[in-house]
Design a protein around this motif. Structure first.
Motif, PDB file in Angstrom:
ATOM      1  N   ASN A 196      18.409 -26.971 -10.425  1.00  0.00           N
ATOM      2  CA  ASN A 196      17.308 -26.952  -9.656  1.00  0.00           C
ATOM      3  C   ASN A 196      15.976 -26.438 -10.352  1.00  0.00           C
ATOM      4  N   MET A 231      20.079 -27.854  -4.630  1.00  0.00           N
ATOM      5  CA  MET A 231      21.294 -28.310  -4.755  1.00  0.00           C
ATOM      6  C   MET A 231      22.098 -27.322  -5.382  1.00  0.00           C
ATOM      7  N   THR A 246      18.611 -31.610  -0.041  1.00  0.00           N
ATOM      8  CA  THR A 246      18.304 -31.845  -1.474  1.00  0.00           C
ATOM      9  C   THR A 246      17.140 -32.962  -1.473  1.00  0.00           C
TER      10      THR A 246
END
Length: 300
Positions: A196, A231, A246
């Protein structure tokens, strides 16, 4: 994560030789420095063997093993792991080419043989993975590794230099706290594991494509970046079940061409060489489907 670990160790093992990066091209087939080649080969062989033994023990010793098999992970992590493989293999091959240049290997042989280093370093990891019951060897990873190495070779053969440099940047996110055993429990782990907060860039040396007499600043690159967020799990369905949507992120940002600032000091040049794999924090324009356009005054 393991790909970046190997890249870091490779750079540490070869910092003195990498200070000679981008040395004059060697087209003479009789000037190979055999002593340097022996030092390079022996250092690499010992270091790489120790690295593989340590990685096998640390990563795989407590995992269940099975017969060799493949595992399709192409839908996981919004392909951020594939971007990481490309980035790692690129810079491993880049280092391989420059180390062979340091040893006086003729230019085309240095490019072709050194350019295989990224694939050579990453393939054993896929073989190890292929015997793990929980996952397996990833064709997608192998394709990304090959593409990263090929990107170096193609640029060296076409331009005799790197004009489009893959780079990496990282910032901490709130998602790591939601699953620290996977995304990292401290800053060092998160930089390796939390996709991320990772962004992968292609930094373009615009000045290299312009005429020599142009007034465009040769130190100023333009970078395009790719990231993803929300995520916590590798599987898209698992993220959705946890209420996470996501999404991909695309970036445009100015960047520094650090190799433009090379000087006479080997220490300085080595530092620039290593730092050139990282995107310097700078303003960035982001686009994603969730929030549209967003300007970051300073993006890491």
């Amino acid at each position: 994560m393991r790909a970046r670990f190997i890249l870091a160790l490779l750079l540490l093992l070869n910092l003195p030789r990498l200070s000679m990066a981008q040395a004059p091209l060697n087209t003479d087939t009789t000037t190979v420095n055999k002593k340097r080649l022996v030092v390079l080969g022996s250092t690499f062989a010992v270091g790489y063997t120790a690295m593989m033994v340590s990685l096998n023990h640390a990563w795989y010793s407590n995992k269940n093993r099975t017969g060799f098999h493949f595992f399709n992970d192409n839908k996981e992590w919004r392909q951020m792991d594939k971007a990481g493989h490309f980035w790692s293999a690129f810079h491993e091959s880049r280092a391989g080419i420059d180390m062979l240049r340091w040893a006086g290997v003729p230019e085309k042989k240095a490019i072709l043989y050194g350019g295989l280093l990224g694939v050579a370093l990453q393939t054993p990891i896929e073989i190890f993975d292929g015997y793990q019951a929980d996952y397996g060897a990833s064709v997608g990873d192998m394709v990304a590794n090959t593409a990263g190495s090929a990107a170096v070779v193609a640029q060296e053969l076409a331009w005799q230099e790197i004009r489009i440099m893959p780079k990496y940047s990282f910032h901490t996110t709130r998602y790591a706290d939601m699953r620290p055993n996977v995304l990292g429990s401290n800053l060092g782990e998160q930089a390796l594991k939390d996709y991320n907060g990772q962004t992968y860039w292609l930094s373009v040396d615009v000045g290299a494509f312009l005429k020599e007499e142009t007034k465009y600043p040769k130190w100023l690159n333009v970078a395009v970046g790719y990231g993803a967020e929300e995520m916590v799990y590798n599987d898209p369905e698992a993220n959705a079940a946890a209420g996470l949507g996501t999404y991909r992120q695309f970036y445009l940002s100015p960047d520094l061409n650090l190799m433009h600032f090379k000087g006479r000091s080997k220490v300085w040049n080595t530092a620039l060489y290593v730092l050139s794999i990282i995107k310097i924090p700078a303003p960035a324009l982001e686009y994603n489907r969730k929030n549209g356009l967003k300007l970051h005054p300073l993006y890491f």
